[in-house]
Write a protein that holds these residues in place. Structure first.
Motif, PDB file in Angstrom:
ATOM      1  N   ILE A   1      41.405  42.539  53.686  1.00 30.48           N
ATOM      2  CA  ILE A   1      41.311  41.447  54.660  1.00 30.48           C
ATOM      3  C   ILE A   1      40.190  41.719  55.660  1.00 30.48           C
ATOM      4  CG2 ILE A   1      42.989  42.399  56.292  1.00 30.48           C
ATOM      5  CD1 ILE A   1      44.037  39.493  56.641  1.00 30.48           C
ATOM      6  N   GLU A   2      39.768  42.957  55.781  1.00 27.44           N
ATOM      7  CA  GLU A   2      38.762  43.326  56.764  1.00 27.44           C
ATOM      8  C   GLU A   2      37.395  42.754  56.385  1.00 27.44           C
ATOM      9  OE1 GLU A   2      40.447  45.605  55.003  1.00 27.44           O
ATOM     10  OE2 GLU A   2      41.838  46.507  56.419  1.00 27.44           O
ATOM     11  N   PRO A   3      36.678  42.217  57.354  1.00 29.28           N
ATOM     12  CA  PRO A   3      35.319  41.738  57.080  1.00 29.28           C
ATOM     13  C   PRO A   3      34.437  42.899  56.617  1.00 29.28           C
ATOM     14  CG  PRO A   3      36.071  40.982  59.229  1.00 29.28           C
ATOM     15  CD  PRO A   3      37.089  41.974  58.741  1.00 29.28           C
ATOM     16  N   ARG A   4      33.424  42.569  55.879  1.00 26.46           N
ATOM     17  CA  ARG A   4      32.414  43.516  55.401  1.00 26.46           C
ATOM     18  C   ARG A   4      32.916  44.461  54.313  1.00 26.46           C
ATOM     19  NH1 ARG A   4      31.946  43.366  61.009  1.00 26.46           N
ATOM     20  NH2 ARG A   4      30.231  42.062  61.669  1.00 26.46           N
ATOM     21  N   ARG A   5      34.080  44.174  53.731  1.00 25.85           N
ATOM     22  CA  ARG A   5      34.571  44.936  52.585  1.00 25.85           C
ATOM     23  C   ARG A   5      34.365  44.068  51.351  1.00 25.85           C
ATOM     24  NH1 ARG A   5      39.488  48.187  53.686  1.00 25.85           N
ATOM     25  NH2 ARG A   5      39.273  48.690  51.483  1.00 25.85           N
ATOM     26  N   VAL A   6      34.126  44.694  50.223  1.00 23.94           N
ATOM     27  CA  VAL A   6      33.906  43.953  48.988  1.00 23.94           C
ATOM     28  C   VAL A   6      35.231  43.355  48.522  1.00 23.94           C
ATOM     29  CG1 VAL A   6      33.168  44.126  46.577  1.00 23.94           C
ATOM     30  CG2 VAL A   6      31.990  45.457  48.351  1.00 23.94           C
ATOM     31  N   PRO A   7      35.274  42.041  48.334  1.00 21.39           N
ATOM     32  CA  PRO A   7      36.528  41.408  47.911  1.00 21.39           C
ATOM     33  C   PRO A   7      36.851  41.729  46.452  1.00 21.39           C
ATOM     34  CG  PRO A   7      34.772  39.789  47.989  1.00 21.39           C
ATOM     35  CD  PRO A   7      34.196  41.079  48.515  1.00 21.39           C
ATOM     36  N   LYS A   8      38.138  41.857  46.169  1.00 22.74           N
ATOM     37  CA  LYS A   8      38.595  42.105  44.797  1.00 22.74           C
ATOM     38  C   LYS A   8      39.115  40.830  44.149  1.00 22.74           C
ATOM     39  CE  LYS A   8      39.996  46.828  45.761  1.00 22.74           C
ATOM     40  NZ  LYS A   8      41.149  47.726  45.917  1.00 22.74           N
ATOM     41  N   ALA A   9      39.351  39.811  44.979  1.00 26.47           N
ATOM     42  CA  ALA A   9      39.896  38.548  44.461  1.00 26.47           C
ATOM     43  C   ALA A   9      39.322  37.389  45.265  1.00 26.47           C
ATOM     44  CB  ALA A   9      41.418  38.549  44.554  1.00 26.47           C
ATOM     45  N   LEU A  10      39.140  36.283  44.590  1.00 26.08           N
ATOM     46  CA  LEU A  10      38.738  35.037  45.246  1.00 26.08           C
ATOM     47  C   LEU A  10      40.016  34.246  45.483  1.00 26.08           C
ATOM     48  CD1 LEU A  10      36.492  33.103  46.191  1.00 26.08           C
ATOM     49  CD2 LEU A  10      36.469  32.173  43.868  1.00 26.08           C
ATOM     50  N   ILE A  11      40.395  34.099  46.744  1.00 20.22           N
ATOM     51  CA  ILE A  11      41.651  33.427  47.075  1.00 20.22           C
ATOM     52  C   ILE A  11      41.389  31.929  47.215  1.00 20.22           C
ATOM     53  CG2 ILE A  11      43.589  33.316  48.669  1.00 20.22           C
ATOM     54  CD1 ILE A  11      42.805  36.191  49.561  1.00 20.22           C
ATOM     55  N   VAL A  12      42.052  31.154  46.379  1.00 26.13           N
ATOM     56  CA  VAL A  12      41.875  29.700  46.406  1.00 26.13           C
ATOM     57  C   VAL A  12      43.221  28.973  46.503  1.00 26.13           C
ATOM     58  CG1 VAL A  12      39.690  29.805  45.145  1.00 26.13           C
ATOM     59  CG2 VAL A  12      41.824  29.537  43.877  1.00 26.13           C
ATOM     60  N   GLU A  13      44.303  29.733  46.693  1.00 28.04           N
ATOM     61  CA  GLU A  13      45.640  29.154  46.783  1.00 28.04           C
ATOM     62  C   GLU A  13      46.074  29.034  48.242  1.00 28.04           C
ATOM     63  OE1 GLU A  13      45.187  31.600  43.075  1.00 28.04           O
ATOM     64  OE2 GLU A  13      45.044  32.094  45.180  1.00 28.04           O
ATOM     65  N   GLY A  14      47.263  28.439  48.420  1.00 33.52           N
ATOM     66  CA  GLY A  14      47.826  28.317  49.759  1.00 33.52           C
ATOM     67  C   GLY A  14      46.901  27.540  50.676  1.00 33.52           C
ATOM     68  N   PRO A  15      46.704  28.033  51.902  1.00 34.73           N
ATOM     69  CA  PRO A  15      45.848  27.303  52.842  1.00 34.73           C
ATOM     70  C   PRO A  15      44.376  27.307  52.425  1.00 34.73           C
ATOM     71  CG  PRO A  15      46.468  29.425  53.756  1.00 34.73           C
ATOM     72  CD  PRO A  15      47.269  29.241  52.491  1.00 34.73           C
ATOM     73  N   TYR A  16      44.009  28.191  51.510  1.00 32.21           N
ATOM     74  CA  TYR A  16      42.622  28.267  51.049  1.00 32.21           C
ATOM     75  C   TYR A  16      42.255  27.093  50.140  1.00 32.21           C
ATOM     76  CZ  TYR A  16      42.671  32.843  53.110  1.00 32.21           C
ATOM     77  OH  TYR A  16      42.766  33.862  54.015  1.00 32.21           O
ATOM     78  N   ARG A  17      43.235  26.301  49.745  1.00 37.88           N
ATOM     79  CA  ARG A  17      42.935  25.087  48.966  1.00 37.88           C
ATOM     80  C   ARG A  17      42.221  24.053  49.823  1.00 37.88           C
ATOM     81  NH1 ARG A  17      48.913  24.012  47.247  1.00 37.88           N
ATOM     82  NH2 ARG A  17      48.803  24.035  49.481  1.00 37.88           N
TER      83      ARG A  17
ATOM     84  N   ALA B   1      32.772  31.271  42.845  1.00 33.13           N
ATOM     85  CA  ALA B   1      32.728  31.173  44.310  1.00 33.13           C
ATOM     86  C   ALA B   1      31.864  29.995  44.741  1.00 33.13           C
ATOM     87  CB  ALA B   1      32.196  32.469  44.912  1.00 33.13           C
ATOM     88  N   GLU B   2      30.805  29.744  44.013  1.00 32.17           N
ATOM     89  CA  GLU B   2      29.929  28.615  44.335  1.00 32.17           C
ATOM     90  C   GLU B   2      30.673  27.290  44.171  1.00 32.17           C
ATOM     91  OE1 GLU B   2      25.629  27.073  42.801  1.00 32.17           O
ATOM     92  OE2 GLU B   2      25.972  29.245  42.858  1.00 32.17           O
ATOM     93  N   ARG B   3      31.440  27.159  43.104  1.00 35.91           N
ATOM     94  CA  ARG B   3      32.230  25.935  42.887  1.00 35.91           C
ATOM     95  C   ARG B   3      33.282  25.779  43.990  1.00 35.91           C
ATOM     96  NH1 ARG B   3      31.783  27.665  37.628  1.00 35.91           N
ATOM     97  NH2 ARG B   3      33.824  28.668  37.668  1.00 35.91           N
ATOM     98  N   TYR B   4      33.938  26.886  44.326  1.00 36.40           N
ATOM     99  CA  TYR B   4      34.950  26.837  45.384  1.00 36.40           C
ATOM    100  C   TYR B   4      34.324  26.426  46.714  1.00 36.40           C
ATOM    101  CZ  TYR B   4      38.272  28.512  48.865  1.00 36.40           C
ATOM    102  OH  TYR B   4      39.103  28.605  49.950  1.00 36.40           O
ATOM    103  N   SER B   5      33.189  27.005  47.053  1.00 28.27           N
ATOM    104  CA  SER B   5      32.513  26.676  48.317  1.00 28.27           C
ATOM    105  C   SER B   5      32.076  25.222  48.354  1.00 28.27           C
ATOM    106  CB  SER B   5      31.295  27.572  48.521  1.00 28.27           C
ATOM    107  OG  SER B   5      31.724  28.891  48.772  1.00 28.27           O
ATOM    108  N   ALA B   6      31.627  24.709  47.235  1.00 28.67           N
ATOM    109  CA  ALA B   6      31.180  23.313  47.173  1.00 28.67           C
ATOM    110  C   ALA B   6      32.347  22.339  47.309  1.00 28.67           C
ATOM    111  CB  ALA B   6      30.442  23.059  45.859  1.00 28.67           C
ATOM    112  N   ALA B   7      33.533  22.750  46.860  1.00 28.31           N
ATOM    113  CA  ALA B   7      34.673  21.845  46.855  1.00 28.31           C
ATOM    114  C   ALA B   7      35.578  21.983  48.095  1.00 28.31           C
ATOM    115  CB  ALA B   7      35.519  22.107  45.610  1.00 28.31           C
TER     116      ALA B   7
END
Length: 150
Positions: free
Chosen positions: A67-83, A140-146
């Protein structure tokens, strides 16, 4: 930034600093005091913001990613409030600050909230979005665009 050495450069620290600055502004420069309506609405917005940020943070645990900024993410979260929003934790913090601005009871405290989103975008979000693009590419590009940023 060398002048921030030792400073815990984390979004919740910035949000807490903004809340304290709101109180200072309300005390030193109390532009337009609010009536009694602001108090209950402030508590509702504060609770909603903390709730949204907590719900969004839970997804980091579920996905087993940092969750910490500047760490490499292991998952792209697109569920819950991230929808609906790419940054619901930051949105929750801004909503909570809107609530604390009302609780402080002055327009000067409330106006400070407008500075929080651009500052957080500059300090954290742009780099986080780039890390997602670097790690997850087209997904990630598709998620950001949508999905909206705020």
């Amino acid at each position: 930034m060398s002048h921030l050495r030792g400073f815990p450069d984390l979004p919740p620290v910035w949000a807490l600093g903004f809340c304290l600055l709101q109180g200072l502004l309300a005390w030193l420069l109390p532009l337009l005091r609010f009536g009694g309506w602001a108090w209950p609405l402030g508590w509702v917005l504060l609770a909603a913001g903390v709730g949204l940020a907590g719900w969004a943070a839970l997804w980091f645990w579920r996905k087993r990613t940092a969750i910490e900024p500047r760490r490499v993410p292991k998952a792209l979260i697109v569920e819950g409030p991230y929808r609906l929003n790419r940054n619901p934790i930051y949105t929750g913090m801004a909503l909570a600050l809107l609530g604390t601005g009302l609780l402080w009871g002055t327009l000067s405290a409330l106006l400070l909230v407008a500075v929080f989103p651009p500052l957080i975008t500059h300090r954290f979000i742009r780099a986080e979005e780039q890390a997602l693009l670097d790690t997850f590419g087209a997904e990630a590009e598709r998620y950001s665009a949508a999905t909206r940023r705020w």
